[in-house]
Design a protein around this motif. Structure first.
Motif, PDB file in Angstrom:
ATOM      1  N   THR A  94       5.171   7.045   1.434  1.00 11.08           N
ATOM      2  CA  THR A  94       3.848   7.538   1.834  1.00 11.08           C
ATOM      3  C   THR A  94       2.788   6.569   1.329  1.00 11.08           C
ATOM      4  O   THR A  94       3.057   5.736   0.447  1.00 11.08           O
ATOM      5  CB  THR A  94       3.569   8.941   1.247  1.00 11.08           C
ATOM      6  OG1 THR A  94       3.447   8.842  -0.178  1.00 11.08           O
ATOM      7  CG2 THR A  94       4.667   9.927   1.607  1.00 11.08           C
ATOM      8  N   PRO A  95       1.559   6.651   1.844  1.00  8.86           N
ATOM      9  CA  PRO A  95       0.488   5.809   1.309  1.00  8.86           C
ATOM     10  C   PRO A  95       0.225   6.127  -0.164  1.00  8.86           C
ATOM     11  O   PRO A  95       0.416   7.263  -0.615  1.00  8.86           O
ATOM     12  CB  PRO A  95      -0.715   6.181   2.178  1.00  8.86           C
ATOM     13  CG  PRO A  95      -0.150   6.799   3.419  1.00  8.86           C
ATOM     14  CD  PRO A  95       1.113   7.477   2.985  1.00  8.86           C
ATOM     15  N   ILE A  96      -0.238   5.148  -0.900  1.00 11.84           N
ATOM     16  CA  ILE A  96      -0.536   5.359  -2.318  1.00 11.84           C
ATOM     17  C   ILE A  96      -1.554   6.479  -2.493  1.00 11.84           C
ATOM     18  O   ILE A  96      -1.409   7.328  -3.388  1.00 11.84           O
ATOM     19  CB  ILE A  96      -1.041   4.048  -2.957  1.00 11.84           C
ATOM     20  CG1 ILE A  96       0.106   3.043  -3.050  1.00 11.84           C
ATOM     21  CG2 ILE A  96      -1.626   4.309  -4.348  1.00 11.84           C
ATOM     22  CD1 ILE A  96      -0.321   1.658  -3.509  1.00 11.84           C
ATOM     23  N   TRP A  97      -2.577   6.525  -1.651  1.00 12.83           N
ATOM     24  CA  TRP A  97      -3.607   7.556  -1.809  1.00 12.83           C
ATOM     25  C   TRP A  97      -3.003   8.958  -1.664  1.00 12.83           C
ATOM     26  O   TRP A  97      -3.414   9.896  -2.346  1.00 12.83           O
ATOM     27  CB  TRP A  97      -4.755   7.352  -0.814  1.00 12.83           C
ATOM     28  CG  TRP A  97      -4.407   7.487   0.651  1.00 12.83           C
ATOM     29  CD1 TRP A  97      -4.130   6.498   1.522  1.00 12.83           C
ATOM     30  CD2 TRP A  97      -4.292   8.717   1.401  1.00 12.83           C
ATOM     31  NE1 TRP A  97      -3.843   6.999   2.775  1.00 12.83           N
ATOM     32  CE2 TRP A  97      -3.944   8.352   2.725  1.00 12.83           C
ATOM     33  CE3 TRP A  97      -4.461  10.055   1.096  1.00 12.83           C
ATOM     34  CZ2 TRP A  97      -3.749   9.302   3.740  1.00 12.83           C
ATOM     35  CZ3 TRP A  97      -4.266  11.015   2.099  1.00 12.83           C
ATOM     36  CH2 TRP A  97      -3.917  10.626   3.402  1.00 12.83           C
ATOM     37  N   PHE A  98      -2.014   9.084  -0.764  1.00 10.07           N
ATOM     38  CA  PHE A  98      -1.381  10.384  -0.542  1.00 10.07           C
ATOM     39  C   PHE A  98      -0.528  10.772  -1.748  1.00 10.07           C
ATOM     40  O   PHE A  98      -0.564  11.922  -2.213  1.00 10.07           O
ATOM     41  CB  PHE A  98      -0.525  10.317   0.725  1.00 10.07           C
ATOM     42  CG  PHE A  98       0.144  11.608   1.103  1.00 10.07           C
ATOM     43  CD1 PHE A  98      -0.534  12.574   1.833  1.00 10.07           C
ATOM     44  CD2 PHE A  98       1.453  11.868   0.730  1.00 10.07           C
ATOM     45  CE1 PHE A  98       0.086  13.776   2.198  1.00 10.07           C
ATOM     46  CE2 PHE A  98       2.088  13.053   1.079  1.00 10.07           C
ATOM     47  CZ  PHE A  98       1.397  14.011   1.815  1.00 10.07           C
ATOM     48  N   ALA A  99       0.242   9.817  -2.277  1.00 12.39           N
ATOM     49  CA  ALA A  99       1.075  10.092  -3.453  1.00 12.39           C
ATOM     50  C   ALA A  99       0.224  10.396  -4.674  1.00 12.39           C
ATOM     51  O   ALA A  99       0.548  11.288  -5.475  1.00 12.39           O
ATOM     52  CB  ALA A  99       1.982   8.899  -3.728  1.00 12.39           C
ATOM     53  N   ASN A 109       0.811  -1.215   0.000  1.00 15.71           N
ATOM     54  CA  ASN A 109       0.000   0.000   0.000  1.00 15.71           C
ATOM     55  C   ASN A 109       0.848   1.270   0.000  1.00 15.71           C
ATOM     56  O   ASN A 109       0.331   2.365   0.167  1.00 15.71           O
ATOM     57  CB  ASN A 109      -0.940   0.017   1.213  1.00 15.71           C
ATOM     58  CG  ASN A 109      -2.163   0.878   0.982  1.00 15.71           C
ATOM     59  OD1 ASN A 109      -2.696   0.930  -0.128  1.00 15.71           O
ATOM     60  ND2 ASN A 109      -2.615   1.555   2.021  1.00 15.71           N
ATOM     61  N   SER A 110       2.154   1.099  -0.225  1.00 20.34           N
ATOM     62  CA  SER A 110       3.067   2.241  -0.225  1.00 20.34           C
ATOM     63  C   SER A 110       3.351   2.713  -1.646  1.00 20.34           C
ATOM     64  O   SER A 110       3.355   1.928  -2.598  1.00 20.34           O
ATOM     65  CB  SER A 110       4.380   1.836   0.450  1.00 20.34           C
ATOM     66  OG  SER A 110       5.378   2.790   0.210  1.00 20.34           O
ATOM     67  N   ASP A 111       3.642   4.003  -1.774  1.00 16.35           N
ATOM     68  CA  ASP A 111       3.968   4.569  -3.089  1.00 16.35           C
ATOM     69  C   ASP A 111       5.218   3.937  -3.691  1.00 16.35           C
ATOM     70  O   ASP A 111       5.337   3.800  -4.906  1.00 16.35           O
ATOM     71  CB  ASP A 111       4.120   6.089  -2.999  1.00 16.35           C
ATOM     72  CG  ASP A 111       5.250   6.554  -2.086  1.00 16.35           C
ATOM     73  OD1 ASP A 111       5.717   5.764  -1.237  1.00 16.35           O
ATOM     74  OD2 ASP A 111       5.653   7.712  -2.207  1.00 16.35           O
ATOM     75  N   ALA A 112       6.167   3.518  -2.859  1.00 19.55           N
ATOM     76  CA  ALA A 112       7.385   2.892  -3.370  1.00 19.55           C
ATOM     77  C   ALA A 112       7.075   1.558  -4.046  1.00 19.55           C
ATOM     78  O   ALA A 112       7.730   1.179  -5.019  1.00 19.55           O
ATOM     79  CB  ALA A 112       8.389   2.687  -2.242  1.00 19.55           C
ATOM     80  N   PRO A 153      -4.310   3.339   5.689  1.00 22.14           N
ATOM     81  CA  PRO A 153      -4.344   2.754   4.348  1.00 22.14           C
ATOM     82  C   PRO A 153      -5.214   3.514   3.360  1.00 22.14           C
ATOM     83  O   PRO A 153      -5.001   3.399   2.147  1.00 22.14           O
ATOM     84  CB  PRO A 153      -4.880   1.345   4.585  1.00 22.14           C
ATOM     85  CG  PRO A 153      -5.620   1.430   5.885  1.00 22.14           C
ATOM     86  CD  PRO A 153      -4.899   2.454   6.698  1.00 22.14           C
ATOM     87  N   SER A 154      -6.174   4.274   3.839  1.00 24.99           N
ATOM     88  CA  SER A 154      -6.940   5.164   2.975  1.00 24.99           C
ATOM     89  C   SER A 154      -7.167   6.464   3.725  1.00 24.99           C
ATOM     90  O   SER A 154      -7.058   6.522   4.962  1.00 24.99           O
ATOM     91  CB  SER A 154      -8.275   4.535   2.549  1.00 24.99           C
ATOM     92  OG  SER A 154      -9.064   4.198   3.677  1.00 24.99           O
ATOM     93  N   ASP A 155      -7.457   7.500   2.993  1.00 26.19           N
ATOM     94  CA  ASP A 155      -7.519   8.852   3.530  1.00 26.19           C
ATOM     95  C   ASP A 155      -8.464   8.958   4.726  1.00 26.19           C
ATOM     96  O   ASP A 155      -9.678   8.771   4.599  1.00 26.19           O
ATOM     97  CB  ASP A 155      -7.984   9.799   2.407  1.00 26.19           C
ATOM     98  CG  ASP A 155      -7.921  11.262   2.801  1.00 26.19           C
ATOM     99  OD1 ASP A 155      -7.582  11.571   3.952  1.00 26.19           O
ATOM    100  OD2 ASP A 155      -8.211  12.110   1.924  1.00 26.19           O
ATOM    101  N   GLY A 156      -7.894   9.223   5.897  1.00 26.17           N
ATOM    102  CA  GLY A 156      -8.695   9.444   7.095  1.00 26.17           C
ATOM    103  C   GLY A 156      -9.147   8.197   7.819  1.00 26.17           C
ATOM    104  O   GLY A 156      -9.816   8.295   8.851  1.00 26.17           O
ATOM    105  N   HIS A 157      -8.764   7.026   7.332  1.00 23.82           N
ATOM    106  CA  HIS A 157      -9.166   5.765   7.963  1.00 23.82           C
ATOM    107  C   HIS A 157      -7.925   5.076   8.530  1.00 23.82           C
ATOM    108  O   HIS A 157      -7.011   4.709   7.787  1.00 23.82           O
ATOM    109  CB  HIS A 157      -9.874   4.854   6.954  1.00 23.82           C
ATOM    110  CG  HIS A 157     -11.153   5.423   6.448  1.00 23.82           C
ATOM    111  ND1 HIS A 157     -12.361   5.275   7.100  1.00 23.82           N
ATOM    112  CD2 HIS A 157     -11.407   6.181   5.348  1.00 23.82           C
ATOM    113  CE1 HIS A 157     -13.312   5.904   6.429  1.00 23.82           C
ATOM    114  NE2 HIS A 157     -12.761   6.455   5.365  1.00 23.82           N
TER     115      HIS A 157
END
Length: 440
Positions: free
Chosen positions: A148-153, A58-61, A112-116
């Motif tokens: 960072t989390p994928i959603w953030f990237a 679930n990471s941007d990397a 793992p997701s925005d705000g959760h």
């Protein structure tokens, strides 16, 4: 659990020692005339979540290493499987004689997701912190180590104006839930990494080279503005990351006022070469306004030194002819640690913790020599009255070294890529003996 971990670690230590031919007894290897350090001096290793845990999907990397084209030589995959094997790693560190363990918490697991927020993952890291305490190790925790989390990237990462608010929200939640178990905390690992990429010889083209990979990651995530921290536009991302650090610092302090919160920087030793050197200019480019941020919003500064950067009248130049190079491609120069400690003391004037220092090499005798030379410089700094409070070697394990993959061994222990067996090198016993004696 503690009894099982201790037995695993004991067997690992014995195996590592037995594999070493002609190695002198660890306690006997320390010269007699050494400076006794304060009893609260921290000895240990540093490790990051993404580089050691494995399967951080679930990471941007993870996206960046799996798209094509990519700058990554190989995928991280299981890494060292430290997500599951952290009790063994912590037990090894304790048995070696360390009193501290620096590790990272993966934002992508916690949110793992925005705000959760995942309370199961918070519980996982709580168990890790408790394991440190049970083994007599003081946890030094990094809240963000490049990923960072994928959603953030996918929404633009640290190039979006509200990114400081989102990072501070994460910092506050983590401090509220786990801060009571932390000995020290840092927000960003090497907050000035974008500046290092611009000034380090051989790295200056990395951000341009990363554009096709970032474009592929954007396509894979259905985003038009995918952004990774290390490759973001410094003109945009640096002020936002500085705001994120300040807000994150405040959020941690609001939840845990007594927790000491610092900032780590990549502190390579910038040295002038010849007349009219631009060393001062490039030192300013490397650190810039992070100096002011550290002065106002950090209880301590984390020094992370590996080499020197030589600068002549035209800019950074490569190592001198015939210089020894590490497997990372930069110059073997352990004296960089002392010089950057002096710079941090003179410039920032905060308590100093060496949060990373190490060498990538397959010749463990050179690793031992590097450690000894670096510690000799640290001793000089202590003799000069500089407040240095730790030495944390990078790293305990051979782990995933980002775009270089698994070909650059920094670890005190080798890791089998299939069985995940940890095999200690002589350098592990050497540094452990120094830590036990608490003398350098």
């Amino acid at each position: 659990m503690a009894e099982w971990a201790s037995e695993i670690s004991r067997r690992t230590l014995i195996a590592g020692a037995a594999a070493t031919i002609g190695y002198a007894g660890a306690a006997d290897s320390i010269p007699p005339r050494r400076r006794l350090l304060p009893p609260d001096f921290l000895w240990g290793t540093a490790i990051s979540a993404y580089q050691s845990e494995g399967n951080n999907t679930n990471s941007d990397a993870w996206i960046a290493e799996n798209v094509r084209p990519t700058l990554f030589k190989e995928r991280s995959g299981d890494a060292c499987d430290s997500y599951h094997r952290y009790p063994q790693d912590i037990a090894i560190a304790a048995r070696l004689g360390f009193n501290c363990y620096r590790f990272g918490i993966e934002w992508a697991r916690i949110e793992p997701s925005d705000g959760h927020f995942s309370y199961a993952e918070l519980d996982h890291y709580k168990r890790m912190l408790e394991a440190c305490h049970a083994s007599g190790l003081k946890p030094v925790v990094t809240f963000n180590h490049f990923t960072t989390p994928i959603w953030f990237a996918a929404r633009g990462g640290f190039e979006m104006s509200d990114s400081p608010d989102l990072f501070a929200r994460y910092c506050g939640k983590l401090a509220e839930q786990l801060g009571g178990l932390m000995h020290l905390a840092t927000t960003f690992n090497e907050a000035n990494i974008q500046q290092l990429i611009q000034v380090m010889p051989g790295m200056s083209g990395a951000q341009a080279a990363a554009r096709p990979m970032i474009a592929a990651a954007a396509k894979a995530t259905g985003s038009s503005r995918f952004s990774r921290l290390a490759y973001a536009d410094p003109a945009i991302a640096t002020p936002l990351m500085q705001a994120a650090h300040r807000q994150g610092y405040d959020a941690i302090k609001a939840a845990r006022p007594a927790l000491s919160v610092g900032l780590t920087l990549t502190t390579q030793d910038v040295q002038p070469v010849g007349p009219e050197s631009l060393a001062d200019t490039y030192r300013e480019r490397l650190y810039g306004s992070w100096v002011e941020v550290a002065r106002s919003h950090a209880d301590f500064i984390g020094v992370q030194a590996y080499t020197r950067i030589l600068v002549d009248a035209t800019g950074p130049v490569g190592p001198p002819p015939g210089a020894e190079l590490t497997l990372s491609g930069y110059e073997y120069y352990p004296r960089a640690l002392a010089n950057t400690i002096r710079w941090a003391h003179a410039t920032i004037a905060k308590p100093i913790y060496v949060t990373e220092n190490g060498i990538a090499t397959r010749d463990d005798a050179r690793r031992i020599a590097f450690i000894d030379e670096a510690l000799a410089g640290l001793r000089e700094c202590l003799d000069e009255g500089i407040p240095v409070h730790s030495y944390l070697y990078w790293s305990l394990l051979d782990n995933f070294e980002w775009t270089s993959g698994y070909g650059v061994p920094f670890g005190l222990a080798a890791v089998d890529r299939q069985t995940f067996a940890r095999t200690l090198r002589p350098s592990a016993l050497h540094l452990g003996a120094i830590a036990k004696a608490n003398r350098i």
